[in-house]
Scaffold this motif. Structure first.
Motif, mmCIF file in Angstrom:
data_model
loop_
_atom_site.group_PDB
_atom_site.id
_atom_site.type_symbol
_atom_site.label_atom_id
_atom_site.label_comp_id
_atom_site.label_asym_id
_atom_site.label_seq_id
_atom_site.Cartn_x
_atom_site.Cartn_y
_atom_site.Cartn_z
ATOM 1 N N GLN A 1 5.219 4.515 -12.596
ATOM 2 C CA GLN A 1 4.733 3.246 -12.122
ATOM 3 C C GLN A 1 4.226 4.189 -10.201
ATOM 4 O O GLN A 1 5.325 4.239 -9.946
ATOM 5 N N VAL A 2 2.998 3.386 -9.740
ATOM 6 C CA VAL A 2 3.099 3.080 -8.619
ATOM 7 C C VAL A 2 2.739 1.953 -7.477
ATOM 8 O O VAL A 2 2.424 1.338 -8.361
ATOM 9 N N ALA B 1 1.542 2.294 2.294
ATOM 10 C CA ALA B 1 2.862 2.743 1.841
ATOM 11 C C ALA B 1 3.038 3.253 0.617
ATOM 12 O O ALA B 1 2.866 2.221 -0.529
ATOM 13 N N ALA B 2 3.145 4.407 0.029
ATOM 14 C CA ALA B 2 2.703 4.292 -1.340
ATOM 15 C C ALA B 2 4.973 5.272 -1.786
ATOM 16 O O ALA B 2 6.067 4.842 -1.115
ATOM 17 N N SER B 3 5.470 4.713 -2.881
ATOM 18 C CA SER B 3 5.984 4.783 -3.943
ATOM 19 C C SER B 3 5.687 4.907 -5.122
ATOM 20 O O SER B 3 5.431 4.772 -6.114
ATOM 21 N N GLY B 4 6.487 5.445 -6.074
ATOM 22 C CA GLY B 4 6.715 5.624 -7.182
ATOM 23 C C GLY B 4 6.184 7.403 -7.788
ATOM 24 O O GLY B 4 6.363 8.150 -7.201
ATOM 25 N N ARG B 5 5.415 7.518 -9.086
ATOM 26 C CA ARG B 5 5.419 8.671 -9.564
ATOM 27 C C ARG B 5 4.489 9.296 -8.847
ATOM 28 O O ARG B 5 3.145 9.187 -8.018
ATOM 29 N N ASN C 1 2.555 12.587 4.348
ATOM 30 C CA ASN C 1 3.314 12.947 3.391
ATOM 31 C C ASN C 1 4.886 12.703 3.359
ATOM 32 O O ASN C 1 5.173 12.726 2.417
ATOM 33 N N ALA C 2 5.693 12.967 4.594
ATOM 34 C CA ALA C 2 6.994 13.058 4.641
ATOM 35 C C ALA C 2 6.942 11.173 4.375
ATOM 36 O O ALA C 2 8.079 10.792 3.582
ATOM 37 N N LYS C 3 5.564 10.419 4.890
ATOM 38 C CA LYS C 3 6.401 8.947 5.607
ATOM 39 C C LYS C 3 5.486 7.986 3.556
ATOM 40 O O LYS C 3 6.242 6.977 3.833
ATOM 41 N N ASN C 4 5.420 8.795 3.230
ATOM 42 C CA ASN C 4 4.153 8.671 1.746
ATOM 43 C C ASN C 4 3.626 7.809 1.947
ATOM 44 O O ASN C 4 3.062 6.390 1.419
ATOM 45 N N THR C 5 2.662 7.646 3.151
ATOM 46 C CA THR C 5 1.942 6.824 4.052
ATOM 47 C C THR C 5 0.436 6.875 4.093
ATOM 48 O O THR C 5 0.558 8.402 4.296
ATOM 49 N N VAL C 6 -0.386 6.443 3.728
ATOM 50 C CA VAL C 6 -1.757 7.119 4.472
ATOM 51 C C VAL C 6 -2.284 6.453 5.147
ATOM 52 O O VAL C 6 -2.231 4.939 4.956
ATOM 53 N N TYR C 7 -3.546 6.153 5.989
ATOM 54 C CA TYR C 7 -3.776 5.298 6.798
ATOM 55 C C TYR C 7 -5.259 5.778 6.955
ATOM 56 O O TYR C 7 -6.268 6.789 6.499
ATOM 57 N N LEU C 8 -6.128 4.347 7.518
ATOM 58 C CA LEU C 8 -7.257 4.464 7.913
ATOM 59 C C LEU C 8 -7.652 3.829 9.283
ATOM 60 O O LEU C 8 -7.413 2.994 9.658
ATOM 61 N N ALA D 1 -13.560 -7.346 5.547
ATOM 62 C CA ALA D 1 -13.866 -6.631 4.599
ATOM 63 C C ALA D 1 -12.378 -7.744 3.569
ATOM 64 O O ALA D 1 -11.998 -6.811 5.054
ATOM 65 N N VAL D 2 -12.787 -7.185 2.275
ATOM 66 C CA VAL D 2 -10.658 -6.952 2.436
ATOM 67 C C VAL D 2 -10.277 -5.518 1.747
ATOM 68 O O VAL D 2 -11.392 -4.714 1.260
ATOM 69 N N TYR D 3 -9.420 -4.634 2.641
ATOM 70 C CA TYR D 3 -9.557 -3.326 2.274
ATOM 71 C C TYR D 3 -8.632 -2.531 1.262
ATOM 72 O O TYR D 3 -7.316 -3.106 1.379
ATOM 73 N N TYR D 4 -8.956 -2.864 0.445
ATOM 74 C CA TYR D 4 -7.743 -2.039 -0.683
ATOM 75 C C TYR D 4 -7.968 -0.129 -0.752
ATOM 76 O O TYR D 4 -8.755 0.556 -0.528
ATOM 77 N N CYS D 5 -6.078 0.161 -0.265
ATOM 78 C CA CYS D 5 -5.475 1.295 -1.324
ATOM 79 C C CYS D 5 -5.598 1.728 -2.931
ATOM 80 O O CYS D 5 -5.081 1.222 -3.926
ATOM 81 N N ALA D 6 -6.276 3.020 -2.846
ATOM 82 C CA ALA D 6 -5.682 3.633 -3.972
ATOM 83 C C ALA D 6 -5.206 4.707 -3.915
ATOM 84 O O ALA D 6 -5.590 5.637 -3.439
ATOM 85 N N SER D 7 -4.834 4.777 -5.984
ATOM 86 C CA SER D 7 -4.486 5.975 -5.479
ATOM 87 C C SER D 7 -4.581 6.791 -8.109
ATOM 88 O O SER D 7 -4.990 6.252 -8.485
ATOM 89 N N THR D 8 -4.642 8.006 -7.330
ATOM 90 C CA THR D 8 -4.852 8.272 -8.784
ATOM 91 C C THR D 8 -4.398 10.102 -8.964
ATOM 92 O O THR D 8 -4.133 10.644 -7.408
#
Length: 125
Positions: free
Chosen positions: A1-2, A23-27, A74-81, A92-99
């Protein structure tokens, strides 16, 4: 899970700037490609930007090229826009996604397995 948690949205005047964070956590291997999508009222969710962990490559929708910048720590497991020169049509509503995949179809919504809850961005004229 992420798990993905967005923050940084808000109300800004046209021409202003905002920085969204995810901010991401998990696999970890499930987060190889990270992206931002947005959904305006009454519209479908649309691709905004993507970044690939393994290559650092970035991709943008034509509507935001030159104004938005996606990055990741990557050290903070964070993506920025980073969003500059915001316009009312960016509301709009802004969504973060991962794959876990790296694909030429980075703008293809079904490619992404995990999604955040979204953060509202409102740009006033």
């Amino acid at each position: 899970q992420v798990q993905l948690v967005e923050s940084g949205g808000g109300l800004v005047q046209a021409g202003g700037s905002l920085r969204l964070s995810c901010a991401a956590s998990g696999r970890i291997f499930s987060r190889n490609t990270m992206a931002w999508f947005r959904q305006a009222p009454g519209e479908e969710r649309r691709f905004v930007a993507a970044i690939v962990k393994s290559t650092g490559n970035t991709y943008y929708a034509d509507s935001v090229k030159g104004r938005f910048t996606i990055s990741r720590d990557n050290a903070k497991n964070t993506v920025y826009l980073r969003m500059n020169s915001l316009q009312p049509e960016d509301t709009a509503v802004y969504y973060c996604a991962s794959t876990p995949y790296v694909s030429a179809s980075y703008a293809y919504e079904p490619l992404y397995e995990y999604w955040g809850q979204g953060t509202q961005v409102t740009v006033s004229s």
